[in-house]
Design a protein around this motif. Structure first.
Motif, PDB file in Angstrom:
ATOM      1  N   SER A 224      -4.999   1.568   1.139  1.00  0.00           N
ATOM      2  CA  SER A 224      -5.152   1.734   0.381  1.00  0.00           C
ATOM      3  C   SER A 224      -6.614   1.394  -0.612  1.00  0.00           C
TER       4      SER A 224
ATOM      5  N   SER B  31       1.082  -1.062  -0.219  1.00  0.00           N
ATOM      6  CA  SER B  31       0.174   0.042  -0.058  1.00  0.00           C
ATOM      7  C   SER B  31       0.629   1.179   0.306  1.00  0.00           C
ATOM      8  N   HIS B  32       0.885   2.056  -1.111  1.00  0.00           N
ATOM      9  CA  HIS B  32       1.790   2.699  -0.946  1.00  0.00           C
ATOM     10  C   HIS B  32       3.596   2.868  -1.024  1.00  0.00           C
TER      11      HIS B  32
END
Length: 168
Positions: free
Chosen positions: A77, A48-49
Motif C-alpha cells: 500500500s 502493509s495494513h
C-alpha cells in the motif's frame, strides 16, 4: 565481477515490485554492513495494513539499494511504500549520501561503478568514455524480471540512446 542475479531470491514472483536507490557514493565496508543490517531488519518487519509483506532488501555493488516486495502474498500500500522511503531517507542522513538524485547516471566500466551527471553524457560519448556497449544501470526497472534482464544493459539498449548522438 559478481553476477548480481545470484543474489536475487528465487522464491519471489517475476512480477514482484522493485525499487532501486542509487547512492551518491560507494559505501565503505563498515557502512555497507550497517546498511545491510538496516535492510534485513526492514524486510523482516515490512508490513502493509498490519499484514507482513514478503520483502527483500540488499545492497548491490556497494552503491545500489534494492528493495523488492512480492505482492502475490500481500499488496504493498501507499503506507508501506512510505515506510520504505523513510528507511532510505534515514540511510541518507546516517551516511551523508544522496539516494534520490535522478540526474546522476551510473555505468559499469572496467568492473567498477562510474557515475556521471546526465548533463555530461554527450561529452562522455564524444570523448569515448562511454560507448554504445558500455553497461548502464537502468534504475527505472520496476519488477524482479526487469531487474534480472534490464537493469544492467548496454547504453544502446537504454533510454539514453535517444538522448545522445553516438557513432556506432
Amino acid at each position: 565481477m559478481i553476477d548480481y542475479k545470484e543474489l536475487i531470491p528465487a522464491d519471489f514472483a517475476p512480477d514482484s515490485r522493485v525499487w532501486v536507490y542509487q547512492s551518491s557514493r560507494l559505501f565503505m565496508m563498515s557502512e555497507a554492513l550497517h546498511v545491510e543490517d538496516l535492510l534485513n531488519n526492514f524486510a523482516a518487519n515490512w508490513q502493509s495494513h498490519g499484514a507482513p509483506v514478503k520483502g527483500y532488501g540488499n545492497l548491490f555493488y556497494g552503491q545500489f539499494i534494492i528493495l523488492m516486495a512480492d505482492e502475490r502474498a500481500t499488496g504493498v500500500s501507499g503506507c508501506s511504500t512510505d515506510s520504505s522511503v523513510r528507511l532510505i531517507k534515514q540511510i541518507e542522513q546516517l551516511f551523508k549520501v544522496n539516494m534520490f538524485d535522478r540526474q546522476m547516471l551510473s555505468f559499469l566500466v572496467k568492473d567498477k561503478v562510474q557515475m556521471l551527471p546526465l548533463s555530461q553524457l554527450q561529452y562522455a560519448v564524444n570523448n569515448n568514455f562511454i560507448s554504445p556497449d558500455t553497461l548502464y544501470f537502468n534504475n527505472l526497472v520496476q519488477t524482479k524480471e526487469e531487474l534480472e534482464n534490464k537493469w544492467l544493459i548496454p547504453v544502446k539498449d537504454s533510454w539514453l540512446a535517444k538522448r545522445v548522438t553516438m557513432s556506432l
